[in-house]
Scaffold this motif. Structure first.
Motif, PDB file in Angstrom:
ATOM      1  N   UNK A 161       0.350 -17.726 -21.115  1.00  0.00           N
ATOM      2  CA  UNK A 161       0.329 -17.490 -22.564  1.00  0.00           C
ATOM      3  C   UNK A 161       1.657 -17.788 -23.257  1.00  0.00           C
ATOM      4  N   UNK A 162       2.711 -18.020 -22.516  1.00  0.00           N
ATOM      5  CA  UNK A 162       4.047 -18.205 -23.078  1.00  0.00           C
ATOM      6  C   UNK A 162       4.309 -19.674 -23.415  1.00  0.00           C
ATOM      7  N   UNK A 163       4.334 -20.046 -24.706  1.00  0.00           N
ATOM      8  CA  UNK A 163       4.565 -21.444 -25.082  1.00  0.00           C
ATOM      9  C   UNK A 163       5.870 -22.015 -24.534  1.00  0.00           C
ATOM     10  N   UNK A 164       6.851 -21.165 -24.294  1.00  0.00           N
ATOM     11  CA  UNK A 164       8.118 -21.648 -23.743  1.00  0.00           C
ATOM     12  C   UNK A 164       7.956 -22.103 -22.293  1.00  0.00           C
ATOM     13  N   UNK A 165       6.878 -21.672 -21.649  1.00  0.00           N
ATOM     14  CA  UNK A 165       6.662 -22.023 -20.250  1.00  0.00           C
ATOM     15  C   UNK A 165       5.322 -22.699 -19.982  1.00  0.00           C
ATOM     16  N   UNK A 166       4.546 -23.011 -21.022  1.00  0.00           N
ATOM     17  CA  UNK A 166       3.238 -23.634 -20.811  1.00  0.00           C
ATOM     18  C   UNK A 166       3.102 -24.990 -21.508  1.00  0.00           C
ATOM     19  N   UNK A 167       4.220 -25.619 -21.782  1.00  0.00           N
ATOM     20  CA  UNK A 167       4.165 -26.917 -22.450  1.00  0.00           C
ATOM     21  C   UNK A 167       4.105 -26.815 -23.959  1.00  0.00           C
ATOM     22  N   UNK A 168       4.506 -25.667 -24.503  1.00  0.00           N
ATOM     23  CA  UNK A 168       4.534 -25.489 -25.954  1.00  0.00           C
ATOM     24  C   UNK A 168       3.166 -25.233 -26.570  1.00  0.00           C
ATOM     25  N   UNK A 169       2.218 -24.762 -25.788  1.00  0.00           N
ATOM     26  CA  UNK A 169       0.848 -24.592 -26.277  1.00  0.00           C
ATOM     27  C   UNK A 169       0.602 -23.181 -26.802  1.00  0.00           C
ATOM     28  N   UNK A 170       0.032 -23.108 -28.015  1.00  0.00           N
ATOM     29  CA  UNK A 170      -0.501 -21.835 -28.488  1.00  0.00           C
ATOM     30  C   UNK A 170      -1.867 -21.674 -27.825  1.00  0.00           C
ATOM     31  N   UNK A 171      -2.578 -20.596 -28.102  1.00  0.00           N
ATOM     32  CA  UNK A 171      -3.844 -20.338 -27.417  1.00  0.00           C
ATOM     33  C   UNK A 171      -4.871 -21.431 -27.703  1.00  0.00           C
ATOM     34  N   UNK A 172      -4.949 -21.908 -28.933  1.00  0.00           N
ATOM     35  CA  UNK A 172      -5.915 -22.967 -29.251  1.00  0.00           C
ATOM     36  C   UNK A 172      -5.618 -24.230 -28.452  1.00  0.00           C
ATOM     37  N   UNK A 173      -4.354 -24.605 -28.360  1.00  0.00           N
ATOM     38  CA  UNK A 173      -3.967 -25.800 -27.601  1.00  0.00           C
ATOM     39  C   UNK A 173      -4.186 -25.581 -26.104  1.00  0.00           C
ATOM     40  N   UNK A 174      -3.933 -24.369 -25.640  1.00  0.00           N
ATOM     41  CA  UNK A 174      -4.159 -24.058 -24.233  1.00  0.00           C
ATOM     42  C   UNK A 174      -5.646 -24.193 -23.896  1.00  0.00           C
ATOM     43  N   UNK A 175      -6.502 -23.695 -24.767  1.00  0.00           N
ATOM     44  CA  UNK A 175      -7.948 -23.807 -24.539  1.00  0.00           C
ATOM     45  C   UNK A 175      -8.393 -25.261 -24.529  1.00  0.00           C
ATOM     46  N   UNK A 176      -7.877 -26.082 -25.441  1.00  0.00           N
ATOM     47  CA  UNK A 176      -8.204 -27.518 -25.442  1.00  0.00           C
ATOM     48  C   UNK A 176      -7.724 -28.159 -24.141  1.00  0.00           C
ATOM     49  N   UNK A 177      -6.519 -27.793 -23.726  1.00  0.00           N
ATOM     50  CA  UNK A 177      -5.935 -28.368 -22.514  1.00  0.00           C
ATOM     51  C   UNK A 177      -6.816 -28.105 -21.294  1.00  0.00           C
TER      52      UNK A 177
END
Length: 105
Positions: free
Chosen positions: A45-61
């Protein structure tokens, strides 16, 4: 050595070399070995450690990225991840919509 030297746009099954047009490993910071479920969840969940993704971007990813999807169709004699990428996306979306709570330590 750079990844594209060995990893090409498609799998090379005689050499058991995985391939994809955008092949790359997850960054070292995404390594989960030795981490608790809480630590993994917090990191995801941490954008600093997940490629800069917020939750919406993480779900798309996780639900749409074809490189992530490679895990469910790895080719050759590789064992695919359980389920499907669509099912994983659905589970992740349900988790996000319920508050994306991480398990206790």
């Amino acid at each position: 050595m750079r990844c594209p030297i060995c990893h090409q746009g498609t799998n090379f099954d005689p050499g058991r070399m995985p391939g994809h047009p955008a092949w790359h490993l997850a960054p070292r910071e995404m390594g989960w070995e030795g981490m608790t479920l809480n630590e993994i969840c917090t990191q995801i969940k941490d954008p600093a450690r997940n490629g800069g993704r917020d939750m919406a971007a993480l779900l798309r990813h996780v639900s749409e990225d074809s490189l992530v999807g490679w895990a469910w169709a790895p080719g050759g004699k590789r064992t695919p991840a359980p389920g499907t990428q669509a099912e994983f996306g659905t589970l992740m979306r349900a988790w996000a919509e319920s508050g994306a709570v991480c398990p206790a330590e």
